[in-house]
Design a protein around this motif. Structure first.
Motif, PDB file in Angstrom:
ATOM      1  N   LYS A  40      62.430  62.077  37.114  1.00 55.23           N
ATOM      2  CA  LYS A  40      63.086  61.291  36.067  1.00 55.23           C
ATOM      3  C   LYS A  40      64.472  61.780  35.698  1.00 55.23           C
ATOM      4  O   LYS A  40      65.153  61.140  34.894  1.00 55.23           O
ATOM      5  N   GLY A  41      64.904  62.902  36.228  1.00 57.70           N
ATOM      6  CA  GLY A  41      66.267  63.368  36.024  1.00 57.70           C
ATOM      7  C   GLY A  41      66.654  63.587  34.575  1.00 57.70           C
ATOM      8  O   GLY A  41      65.941  64.241  33.808  1.00 57.70           O
ATOM      9  N   ASP A  42      67.804  62.999  34.175  1.00 59.13           N
ATOM     10  CA  ASP A  42      68.366  63.227  32.842  1.00 59.13           C
ATOM     11  C   ASP A  42      67.396  62.871  31.723  1.00 59.13           C
ATOM     12  O   ASP A  42      67.377  63.531  30.668  1.00 59.13           O
ATOM     13  N   ALA A 188      66.732  71.313  36.487  1.00 68.20           N
ATOM     14  CA  ALA A 188      67.855  70.392  36.717  1.00 68.20           C
ATOM     15  C   ALA A 188      68.813  70.939  37.765  1.00 68.20           C
ATOM     16  O   ALA A 188      69.315  70.188  38.616  1.00 68.20           O
ATOM     17  N   MET A 189      69.068  72.241  37.732  1.00 67.13           N
ATOM     18  CA  MET A 189      69.954  72.829  38.749  1.00 67.13           C
ATOM     19  C   MET A 189      69.268  72.902  40.108  1.00 67.13           C
ATOM     20  O   MET A 189      69.925  72.923  41.144  1.00 67.13           O
ATOM     21  N   THR A 190      67.940  72.934  40.107  1.00 64.96           N
ATOM     22  CA  THR A 190      67.186  72.980  41.363  1.00 64.96           C
ATOM     23  C   THR A 190      67.234  71.639  42.091  1.00 64.96           C
ATOM     24  O   THR A 190      67.478  71.576  43.299  1.00 64.96           O
ATOM     25  N   PHE A 191      67.008  70.548  41.346  1.00 61.73           N
ATOM     26  CA  PHE A 191      66.915  69.224  41.970  1.00 61.73           C
ATOM     27  C   PHE A 191      68.216  68.423  41.872  1.00 61.73           C
ATOM     28  O   PHE A 191      68.461  67.544  42.692  1.00 61.73           O
ATOM     29  N   GLY A 192      69.020  68.727  40.846  1.00 57.76           N
ATOM     30  CA  GLY A 192      70.139  67.852  40.531  1.00 57.76           C
ATOM     31  C   GLY A 192      69.628  66.636  39.766  1.00 57.76           C
ATOM     32  O   GLY A 192      68.493  66.203  39.940  1.00 57.76           O
ATOM     33  N   GLU A 194      71.226  62.842  37.456  1.00 55.49           N
ATOM     34  CA  GLU A 194      72.360  61.923  37.416  1.00 55.49           C
ATOM     35  C   GLU A 194      73.625  62.621  36.905  1.00 55.49           C
ATOM     36  O   GLU A 194      74.733  62.309  37.329  1.00 55.49           O
ATOM     37  N   SER A 195      73.461  63.549  35.977  1.00 57.14           N
ATOM     38  CA  SER A 195      74.604  64.229  35.368  1.00 57.14           C
ATOM     39  C   SER A 195      74.898  65.593  35.969  1.00 57.14           C
ATOM     40  O   SER A 195      76.055  66.015  36.002  1.00 57.14           O
ATOM     41  N   MET A 196      73.854  66.273  36.436  1.00 53.63           N
ATOM     42  CA  MET A 196      73.994  67.675  36.820  1.00 53.63           C
ATOM     43  C   MET A 196      73.902  67.870  38.324  1.00 53.63           C
ATOM     44  O   MET A 196      73.004  67.342  38.973  1.00 53.63           O
ATOM     45  N   PRO A 197      74.819  68.643  38.896  1.00 52.11           N
ATOM     46  CA  PRO A 197      74.780  68.887  40.336  1.00 52.11           C
ATOM     47  C   PRO A 197      73.630  69.821  40.719  1.00 52.11           C
ATOM     48  O   PRO A 197      73.222  70.685  39.930  1.00 52.11           O
ATOM     49  N   GLN A 198      73.145  69.645  41.909  1.00 53.98           N
ATOM     50  CA  GLN A 198      72.190  70.593  42.489  1.00 53.98           C
ATOM     51  C   GLN A 198      72.976  71.810  42.984  1.00 53.98           C
ATOM     52  O   GLN A 198      74.111  71.685  43.450  1.00 53.98           O
ATOM     53  N   VAL A 222      65.933  76.746  46.713  1.00 54.99           N
ATOM     54  CA  VAL A 222      67.030  77.293  45.925  1.00 54.99           C
ATOM     55  C   VAL A 222      66.823  78.800  45.789  1.00 54.99           C
ATOM     56  O   VAL A 222      65.740  79.248  45.413  1.00 54.99           O
ATOM     57  N   ALA A 223      67.855  79.569  46.072  1.00 56.31           N
ATOM     58  CA  ALA A 223      67.753  81.027  45.940  1.00 56.31           C
ATOM     59  C   ALA A 223      67.995  81.445  44.493  1.00 56.31           C
ATOM     60  O   ALA A 223      68.562  80.683  43.698  1.00 56.31           O
ATOM     61  N   ILE A 224      67.563  82.646  44.135  1.00 56.37           N
ATOM     62  CA  ILE A 224      67.839  83.196  42.806  1.00 56.37           C
ATOM     63  C   ILE A 224      68.382  84.607  42.957  1.00 56.37           C
ATOM     64  O   ILE A 224      68.220  85.245  44.002  1.00 56.37           O
TER      65      ILE A 224
END
Length: 435
Positions: A40-42, A188-192, A194-198, A222-224
């Motif tokens: 569902k993103g944002d 959100a940073m893992t998948f990206g 509508e607003s946030m880049p992966q 995604v690495a950490i």
């Protein structure tokens, strides 16, 4: 604090336990939020921001006006600039040159470092807006040459970000800032959305939920940087230490959060008693007394018979921060194997590393310093190897490759060499201009 006198070695695993929940306790919640944000993103990010931070955010990204209007005192600006300079100098000194070698005639190998293109920085902002963490992450990211740097930090109850966080981010050249915290920020940073880049790699400390979320992110490619959860400090001090200094260091980490842990290991009964009294005295006047008091309840004062036993226990605990204040400091400095960052001597408070000395404060916790390093310049780089083999080189190295491939039963590997060697041995069949 809990006082433990001369514990036997078989009890060490029990007394050294951290006051943290296990991954199993938290993972179901984290997985559920990840799944919803992936789909569902944002909308899902906004839902969990409302649930966990108690605020409705219409636009996740910090606007240019918000960024430009952030104001802090000139004194704080100067302090941040001093810290940035020291962090830049220390991390800049970590740059290494290309390594090039001819391993045998005609076989050239080299290694170069290239930046990770997209990185995400997580900046805690709940009970304390940690603008210092921006310096620790953004400065090396910029030095490494990362192309896209995304910053996430939780909003306050008014949907605002601390001016100190915004000012520091702008100072470090970070403009993609999102009002998102906790599990939802990592997802959100893992998948990206509508607003946030992966991003390709996520950095930054956080609470237990953030730590587990980062570990879950690795399942999605995604690495950490490392597992970096609740803060912790272990101090070894003897009778030469200043009890008030030691107590102040312990409390500096205890005030981070109720799930932080601090430990004093000593060979001096008198110092142990002095530090215990000092902790109680200093605790009473702290603005964050309530938080620190909760951390102090599950923190330890441990008396050991000898320095050798003390060091063995410390290496087993593997602290995030390790302070050494004793006559025989060289013994501990030379022989500590497991620690994120080491602070030496009575005039080296742990808070110097947290803010301005130049070293990084994003460090492995919960015993992970046994196998992880703290954040450094290389954390934002990838080492890539290259090789080029000439016709002479393949003739020199080829027979060994053929024998090894044949022994492993990998005929196609062998053929890749044999075809080249056969062509070289029969020059008339070598395509013109292709050598």
């Amino acid at each position: 604090m809990i006082t433990i006198l001369n514990p036997s070695q078989e009890t060490w695993p029990t007394i050294l336990q951290r006051p943290t929940q296990t991954v199993k306790d938290i993972e179901a919640t984290v997985s559920e939020i990840f799944s919803e944000i992936e789909k569902k993103g944002d909308r899902a990010v906004a839902k969990y921001t409302q649930l966990f931070d108690g605020v409705t955010i219409d636009t996740l990204q910090v606007s240019e006006d918000e960024l430009n209007s952030a104001e802090i005192t000139s004194v704080l600006k100067d302090a941040i600039q001093l810290a940035k300079n020291n962090i830049s100098r220390f991390h800049g000194a970590q740059k290494t040159e290309r390594i090039e070698l001819e391993t045998m005639p005609g076989v050239a190998c080299w290694q170069e470092k290239r930046p990770i293109q997209k990185v995400g920085l997580y900046i805690p902002g709940g009970t304390a807006p940690l603008f210092s963490t921006i310096l620790m992450l953004a400065v090396p990211a910029q030095l490494a040459g990362c192309k896209e740097i995304v910053l996430c930090t939780p909003p306050d109850k008014n949907g605002k970000i601390s001016p100190a966080i915004l000012y520091t981010a702008k100072l470090c050249g970070i403009t993609k800032i999102f009002k998102v915290g906790g599990i939802q920020a990592i997802a959100a940073m893992t998948f990206g959305t509508e607003s946030m880049p992966q991003v390709y790699k996520i950095f930054g400390p956080g609470n237990q939920f953030v730590t587990v979320a980062k570990q879950l992110a690795t399942k999605y490619g995604v690495a950490i940087d490392m597992p970096a959860g609740p803060s912790e400090l272990l101090v070894f001090a003897d009778e030469t230490a200043h009890a008030a200094f030691v107590a102040s260091d312990l409390l500096s980490q205890a005030e981070h959060g109720a799930d932080s842990q601090v430990v004093l290991v000593t060979t001096s009964t008198h110092l142990l008693e002095q530090v215990a009294a000092e902790v109680e005295t200093q605790l009473q006047v702290l603005p964050r007394k309530e938080i620190a008091a909760k951390a102090i309840k599950h923190s330890k004062l441990i008396l050991m018979n000898t320095e050798e036993e003390a060091l063995q226990l410390i290496n087993q605990y593997a602290p995030e921060h390790f302070s050494v204040v004793c006559k025989n400091e060289a013994y501990f400095v030379d022989n500590i194997q497991n620690a994120g960052s080491v602070f030496i001597g009575k005039y080296t408070p742990e808070s110097a590393g947290d803010y301005a000395s130049g070293t990084n404060h994003t460090l492995p916790t919960n015993g992970y310093s046994k196998q992880y390093s703290g954040v450094n310049l290389d954390s934002f780089l990838k080492s890539m190897t290259f090789q080029k083999i000439s016709s002479t080189g393949i003739q020199n190295i080829g027979p060994a490759i053929e024998h090894m491939a044949n022994a492993e039963g990998l005929q196609a590997h062998k053929n890749a060499v044999t075809l080249r060697l056969d062509t070289l041995n029969n020059k008339s069949s070598f395509p013109a201009g292709r050598e």
